[in-house]
Write an enzyme that holds these catalytic residues in place. Structure first.
Site, mmCIF file in Angstrom:
data_model
loop_
_atom_site.group_PDB
_atom_site.id
_atom_site.type_symbol
_atom_site.label_atom_id
_atom_site.label_comp_id
_atom_site.label_asym_id
_atom_site.label_seq_id
_atom_site.Cartn_x
_atom_site.Cartn_y
_atom_site.Cartn_z
ATOM 1 C CD GLU A 1 -0.895 2.089 -8.812
ATOM 2 O OE1 GLU A 1 -1.137 2.452 -9.981
ATOM 3 O OE2 GLU A 1 0.251 2.027 -8.334
ATOM 4 C CB SER B 1 8.517 13.581 -8.945
ATOM 5 O OG SER B 1 7.121 13.597 -9.077
ATOM 6 C CB THR C 1 6.505 -4.358 -10.529
ATOM 7 O OG1 THR C 1 7.189 -3.524 -11.443
ATOM 8 C CG2 THR C 1 7.207 -5.704 -10.459
#
Lengths: 227, 206
Positions: free
Chosen positions: A87, A227, A1
């Protein structure tokens, strides 16, 4: 985001502020790509509190255009930081599409190159794979087919460290340079910052898009984000 | 694959000082939503009362707009972009794809801040992080209370930098820039910007 805020102490009317921000975002945050995915939460907002004692800025104010340009270049700096922190990214790549028939098609082509997984992996692997760049341009969903003339297109890698020759031509007037200097290509592609230059030769508009390479680290980060 | 030189992005891109706009304060806190205890809640507050503030925004064009996007858009529609004095942001949970309960949670965030500053429709809200989970409202409401009640606001570099840190998710460095500009009239003004984002990045906002 993507989230972002810009705050200023100038007094700016709300409609002028919205117009200024929308224009700035069109040429900054809407011209970046890390992975081609669009979030459900992307927001850029701007607040102006008028703490500086001066006349309220409106769209008709003489300084409106100047402030809009300053906000645009400021937003570009901020947007570029997001790409630099993509990333797993190891490279910051400027895709510069120039001499286009219109801005919208220049943007569509720059975005297609910037989002291509194969272009991005080639950039990571320092592979001068100009064929993938041309391929991405070829499938870009243009608004006007006249924006792309296969006999006029030029594609180059451009170094950003001041080394010469600064521009390494890969395609000249639609003709691939089969004897491209691979050693120079490797030098440019090993830089952390580089530019892909596309000269369409069909007009005078220009769009810059900012992207990064795609690495194994990207998969590692996103394989188990929830997770 | 060729070896990749590692770059210390934090030292390259994070400023150590800056000049910030008059009449704004930044506050942040670790509310406990992030499991690692990092800063995850931030508020920008306009303290200038010499004239009403104005606000503008662009939002994702994704059809599944998250609750904070829907609510912030509504606040701007109702207020006409005038009198917006605060932005509240949390990281760690995006409050996205959470339906009506997500919208209620976003309203509660905004409501707590509005109450603190004593105005209606004066706060925008943003969230970022994991999709499809509800906000931990007890932690966030309590965090907002603490920021105001303990006056964790500041207008110095550290306060702004901490705010930039509080919105990070997978970011490796906070994104904060600030610049002073001079207009032909001689008037000087300041722009300060913060952003977050590292993945799911190809925005097309309007």
């Amino acid at each position: 985001t993507l989230l972002g805020f810009i705050v200023t102490d100038l007094p700016i009317k709300s409609n002028a502020l919205q117009s200024m921000l929308s224009s700035a975002v069109t040429r900054s945050f809407n011209c970046i790509s890390v992975d081609g995915d669009m979030s459900t939460n992307d927001t850029i907002c701007m607040l102006a509190n008028g703490a500086v004692d001066t006349a309220v800025v409106d769209v008709t104010s003489p300084e409106y255009e100047q402030i809009k340009d300053q906000v645009t270049s400021f937003a570009q700096r901020l947007a570029q930081l997001v790409v630099r922190d993509g990333e797993g990214a190891t490279k910051f790549v400027t895709v510069n599409v120039k001499n286009a028939l219109n801005f919208a098609d220049a943007r569509v082509m720059a975005e297609a190159i910037s989002n291509s997984m194969l272009v991005k992996t080639a950039l990571y692997g320092q592979d001068a794979n100009w064929g993938r760049i041309l391929c991405a341009i070829g499938y870009a969903k243009l608004g006007d087919v006249a924006s792309l003339d296969q006999s006029k297109i030029n594609v180059s890698f451009v170094s950003t460290d001041g080394s010469e020759p600064r521009e390494l031509k890969l395609i000249v007037d639609g003709v691939p340079q089969l004897d491209v200097d691979e050693e120079r290509a490797s030098q440019i592609l090993s830089l952390p910052d580089l530019e892909v230059l596309v000269d369409l030769g069909t007009g005078k508009e220009e769009c810059q898009f900012w992207t990064c390479d795609l690495t194994q680290e990207y998969v590692t980060i996103n394989g188990d984000y929830r997770s | 694959q060729k070896a990749v030189k590692s770059i210390d992005k934090y030292s390259l891109y994070v400023p150590k000082s800056g000049v910030f706009p008059q009449g704004f304060k930044a506050g942040s806190l670790a509310s406990g939503v992030k499991k690692n205890g990092n800063l995850d809640l931030g508020i920008i507050l306009n303290t200038n009362k010499s004239r009403p503030s104005t606000a503008a925004a662009v939002f994702t064009t994704n059809k599944f707009k998250a609750a904070p996007v829907l609510l912030s858009k509504k606040v701007l529609d109702i207020s006409g972009g005038e009198g917006v004095d605060a932005i509240v942001v949390n990281s760690g949970c995006a409050n996205a794809v959470t339906g009506d309960v997500g919208l209620q949670d976003a309203k509660q965030m905004v409501g707590v801040v509005n109450k603190k500053i004593g105005s209606e429709n004066a706060t925008l809200v943003m969230s970022t992080g994991v999709i499809g989970q509800r906000l931990q409202m007890a932690k966030i409401s309590s965090g907002i209370d603490q920021i105001f009640d303990a006056d964790k606001f500041g207008d110095d570099h550290e306060s702004w930098l901490n705010l930039a840190k509080s919105i990070c998710t997978t970011d490796t460095f906070p994104k904060l820039i600030t610049s002073k500009f001079k207009l032909p009239s001689g008037t000087e003004y300041t722009l300060t910007g913060m952003a977050k984002g590292a993945g799911m990045i190809c925005p097309n906002m309007a």
